[in-house]
Design a protein around this motif. Structure first.
Motif, PDB file in Angstrom:
ATOM      1  N   ASN A 266       0.965  -1.200  -0.066  1.00  0.00           N
ATOM      2  CA  ASN A 266       0.046  -0.014  -0.034  1.00  0.00           C
ATOM      3  C   ASN A 266       0.847   1.184  -0.095  1.00  0.00           C
ATOM      4  OD1 ASN A 266      -1.688   2.213   0.453  1.00  0.00           O
ATOM      5  ND2 ASN A 266      -2.849   1.232   2.051  1.00  0.00           N
ATOM      6  N   PHE A 267       0.716   1.906  -0.951  1.00  0.00           N
ATOM      7  CA  PHE A 267       1.404   3.272  -1.135  1.00  0.00           C
ATOM      8  C   PHE A 267       1.036   4.559  -0.668  1.00  0.00           C
ATOM      9  CE2 PHE A 267       3.303   0.498  -4.476  1.00  0.00           C
ATOM     10  CZ  PHE A 267       4.654   0.500  -4.138  1.00  0.00           C
ATOM     11  N   GLU A 268      -0.318   4.413  -0.004  1.00  0.00           N
ATOM     12  CA  GLU A 268      -0.737   5.403   0.610  1.00  0.00           C
ATOM     13  C   GLU A 268      -1.240   5.200   2.102  1.00  0.00           C
ATOM     14  OE1 GLU A 268      -3.932   6.773  -1.987  1.00  0.00           O
ATOM     15  OE2 GLU A 268      -2.581   7.335  -3.684  1.00  0.00           O
ATOM     16  N   LEU A 269      -0.236   4.685   3.075  1.00  0.00           N
ATOM     17  CA  LEU A 269      -0.751   4.227   4.387  1.00  0.00           C
ATOM     18  C   LEU A 269      -1.129   5.540   5.321  1.00  0.00           C
ATOM     19  CD1 LEU A 269       2.243   1.673   4.777  1.00  0.00           C
ATOM     20  CD2 LEU A 269       0.078   1.073   4.855  1.00  0.00           C
ATOM     21  N   SER A 270      -1.502   5.356   6.249  1.00  0.00           N
ATOM     22  CA  SER A 270      -2.190   6.641   7.096  1.00  0.00           C
ATOM     23  C   SER A 270      -1.231   6.813   8.077  1.00  0.00           C
ATOM     24  CB  SER A 270      -3.531   6.190   7.879  1.00  0.00           C
ATOM     25  OG  SER A 270      -3.382   5.157   8.642  1.00  0.00           O
ATOM     26  N   ALA A 271      -1.036   7.734   8.606  1.00  0.00           N
ATOM     27  CA  ALA A 271       0.046   8.268   9.571  1.00  0.00           C
ATOM     28  C   ALA A 271      -0.063   7.106  10.791  1.00  0.00           C
ATOM     29  CB  ALA A 271      -0.162   9.625  10.514  1.00  0.00           C
ATOM     30  N   GLU A 272      -1.341   6.576  11.296  1.00  0.00           N
ATOM     31  CA  GLU A 272      -1.600   5.859  12.129  1.00  0.00           C
ATOM     32  C   GLU A 272      -1.117   4.601  12.029  1.00  0.00           C
ATOM     33  OE1 GLU A 272      -3.918   7.828  11.033  1.00  0.00           O
ATOM     34  OE2 GLU A 272      -4.044   9.205  12.657  1.00  0.00           O
ATOM     35  N   GLN A 273      -1.104   4.045  10.713  1.00  0.00           N
ATOM     36  CA  GLN A 273      -0.597   2.834  10.448  1.00  0.00           C
ATOM     37  C   GLN A 273       0.950   2.808  10.497  1.00  0.00           C
ATOM     38  OE1 GLN A 273      -2.684   2.915   6.475  1.00  0.00           O
ATOM     39  NE2 GLN A 273      -3.265   0.587   6.934  1.00  0.00           N
ATOM     40  N   VAL A 274       1.480   3.765  10.225  1.00  0.00           N
ATOM     41  CA  VAL A 274       3.148   4.019  10.081  1.00  0.00           C
ATOM     42  C   VAL A 274       3.481   3.789  11.804  1.00  0.00           C
ATOM     43  CG1 VAL A 274       5.118   5.347   9.456  1.00  0.00           C
ATOM     44  CG2 VAL A 274       3.129   4.894   7.748  1.00  0.00           C
ATOM     45  N   ILE A 275       2.903   4.882  12.196  1.00  0.00           N
ATOM     46  CA  ILE A 275       3.178   5.113  13.806  1.00  0.00           C
ATOM     47  C   ILE A 275       2.811   3.459  14.404  1.00  0.00           C
ATOM     48  CG2 ILE A 275       2.402   5.931  15.979  1.00  0.00           C
ATOM     49  CD1 ILE A 275       1.492   8.417  14.240  1.00  0.00           C
ATOM     50  N   ARG A 276       1.762   2.838  14.208  1.00  0.00           N
ATOM     51  CA  ARG A 276       1.926   1.470  15.072  1.00  0.00           C
ATOM     52  C   ARG A 276       2.749   0.474  14.319  1.00  0.00           C
ATOM     53  NH1 ARG A 276      -3.786   1.828  13.675  1.00  0.00           N
ATOM     54  NH2 ARG A 276      -3.658   0.587  11.883  1.00  0.00           N
ATOM     55  N   ALA A 277       3.229   0.602  12.976  1.00  0.00           N
ATOM     56  CA  ALA A 277       4.160  -0.202  12.651  1.00  0.00           C
ATOM     57  C   ALA A 277       5.566   0.194  13.555  1.00  0.00           C
ATOM     58  CB  ALA A 277       4.520  -0.050  11.009  1.00  0.00           C
ATOM     59  N   PHE A 278       5.975   1.510  13.614  1.00  0.00           N
ATOM     60  CA  PHE A 278       7.427   1.768  14.225  1.00  0.00           C
ATOM     61  C   PHE A 278       7.324   1.624  15.504  1.00  0.00           C
ATOM     62  CE2 PHE A 278       8.582   4.073  10.278  1.00  0.00           C
ATOM     63  CZ  PHE A 278       9.692   4.706  10.573  1.00  0.00           C
ATOM     64  N   GLN A 279       6.052   1.679  16.114  1.00  0.00           N
ATOM     65  CA  GLN A 279       5.898   1.462  17.500  1.00  0.00           C
ATOM     66  C   GLN A 279       6.324  -0.006  17.887  1.00  0.00           C
ATOM     67  OE1 GLN A 279       2.455   3.576  18.768  1.00  0.00           O
ATOM     68  NE2 GLN A 279       3.609   5.465  19.116  1.00  0.00           N
ATOM     69  N   SER A 280       5.422  -0.783  16.852  1.00  0.00           N
ATOM     70  CA  SER A 280       5.821  -2.348  16.958  1.00  0.00           C
ATOM     71  C   SER A 280       7.238  -2.681  16.734  1.00  0.00           C
ATOM     72  CB  SER A 280       4.797  -3.186  16.064  1.00  0.00           C
ATOM     73  OG  SER A 280       5.021  -4.374  16.048  1.00  0.00           O
ATOM     74  N   TYR A 281       7.751  -2.072  15.745  1.00  0.00           N
ATOM     75  CA  TYR A 281       9.246  -2.253  15.425  1.00  0.00           C
ATOM     76  C   TYR A 281      10.202  -1.930  16.714  1.00  0.00           C
ATOM     77  CZ  TYR A 281      13.519  -2.410  12.711  1.00  0.00           C
ATOM     78  OH  TYR A 281      14.765  -3.129  12.363  1.00  0.00           O
ATOM     79  N   LEU A 282       9.796  -1.059  17.343  1.00  0.00           N
ATOM     80  CA  LEU A 282      10.442  -0.466  18.497  1.00  0.00           C
ATOM     81  C   LEU A 282      10.190  -1.662  19.748  1.00  0.00           C
ATOM     82  CD1 LEU A 282      12.053   1.615  20.436  1.00  0.00           C
ATOM     83  CD2 LEU A 282       9.918   2.782  20.835  1.00  0.00           C
ATOM     84  N   ALA A 283       9.057  -2.233  19.775  1.00  0.00           N
ATOM     85  CA  ALA A 283       8.817  -2.954  20.892  1.00  0.00           C
ATOM     86  C   ALA A 283       9.403  -4.635  20.806  1.00  0.00           C
ATOM     87  CB  ALA A 283       7.541  -3.173  21.036  1.00  0.00           C
ATOM     88  N   ALA A 284      10.177  -4.751  19.363  1.00  0.00           N
ATOM     89  CA  ALA A 284      10.647  -5.804  18.926  1.00  0.00           C
ATOM     90  C   ALA A 284       9.697  -6.921  18.812  1.00  0.00           C
ATOM     91  CB  ALA A 284      11.811  -6.335  19.946  1.00  0.00           C
ATOM     92  N   ASP A 285       8.338  -6.861  18.638  1.00  0.00           N
ATOM     93  CA  ASP A 285       7.603  -7.696  18.052  1.00  0.00           C
ATOM     94  C   ASP A 285       7.131  -7.549  16.698  1.00  0.00           C
ATOM     95  OD1 ASP A 285       5.206  -6.247  17.304  1.00  0.00           O
ATOM     96  OD2 ASP A 285       4.985  -5.884  19.515  1.00  0.00           O
ATOM     97  N   ASP A 286       6.734  -8.847  16.101  1.00  0.00           N
ATOM     98  CA  ASP A 286       6.466  -8.718  14.625  1.00  0.00           C
ATOM     99  C   ASP A 286       5.319  -8.372  13.971  1.00  0.00           C
ATOM    100  OD1 ASP A 286       9.234  -9.325  14.152  1.00  0.00           O
ATOM    101  OD2 ASP A 286       8.884 -11.460  14.065  1.00  0.00           O
ATOM    102  N   LYS A 287       4.410  -7.857  15.018  1.00  0.00           N
ATOM    103  CA  LYS A 287       2.856  -7.753  14.796  1.00  0.00           C
ATOM    104  C   LYS A 287       2.787  -6.719  13.519  1.00  0.00           C
ATOM    105  CE  LYS A 287      -1.180  -6.222  16.933  1.00  0.00           C
ATOM    106  NZ  LYS A 287      -1.810  -5.628  18.157  1.00  0.00           N
ATOM    107  N   TRP A 288       3.781  -5.733  13.442  1.00  0.00           N
ATOM    108  CA  TRP A 288       3.737  -4.942  12.347  1.00  0.00           C
ATOM    109  C   TRP A 288       3.875  -5.637  10.853  1.00  0.00           C
ATOM    110  CZ3 TRP A 288       8.190  -4.617   9.152  1.00  0.00           C
ATOM    111  CH2 TRP A 288       9.162  -5.124   9.999  1.00  0.00           C
ATOM    112  N   LYS A 289       4.683  -6.713  10.961  1.00  0.00           N
ATOM    113  CA  LYS A 289       4.879  -7.575   9.534  1.00  0.00           C
ATOM    114  C   LYS A 289       3.387  -8.062   9.080  1.00  0.00           C
ATOM    115  CE  LYS A 289       9.713  -8.651   9.694  1.00  0.00           C
ATOM    116  NZ  LYS A 289      10.706  -9.852   9.897  1.00  0.00           N
TER     117      LYS A 289
END
Length: 136
Positions: A71-94
């Motif tokens: 998806n080339f038009e992700l919302s800010a919320e989707q990106v924030i959740r992905a970054f925060q999940s990456y920070l938490a070292a879980d793979d939920k964002w994937k």
């Protein structure tokens, strides 16, 4: 973890709030991007802006483990959740987003092709940032 926003590494420990503020501050102009990095070749990154959407990609150590979001038009919320999940070292964002191998080249004159070129440009910027960070 390191959080780099518009080519500038933010000081201190990275927090969920810092990630949210950084993503929402992106304007989409010029070198407007954010990178959350575990190591030189392990990171998640985005470019875009809240009103037009974001592109998102990640690299997990090597070129053959470099993926972009479908998806080339992700919302800010989707990106924030992905970054925060990456920070938490879980793979939920994937699993919350669809991914495809990063293609290095122009895929035509479509909107997706133009955004892919932006992502490729972002990769070049990242290489320059890493060189700068490593030199200091």
């Amino acid at each position: 973890m390191e959080l780099i926003v518009n080519g500038e590494e933010l000081e201190g420990l990275v927090s969920n709030r810092q990630i949210e503020e950084s993503i929402r501050s992106l304007t989409g102009d010029g070198d407007s991007f954010a990178i959350l990095a575990r190591a030189e070749q392990e990171y998640i990154q985005t470019s875009g802006d809240p009103s037009h959407g974001f592109v998102l990609e990640y690299r997990d150590g090597s070129e053959d483990k470099h993926f972009s979001g479908s998806n080339f038009e992700l919302s800010a919320e989707q990106v924030i959740r992905a970054f925060q999940s990456y920070l938490a070292a879980d793979d939920k964002w994937k699993s919350e987003l669809e991914w495809q191998p990063q293609v290095f080249g122009n895929s035509g004159d479509t909107g997706a092709g133009k955004k892919a070129v932006v992502v490729i440009g972002l990769v070049v910027v990242i290489a320059a940032v890493w060189a700068f960070v490593a030199a200091n």
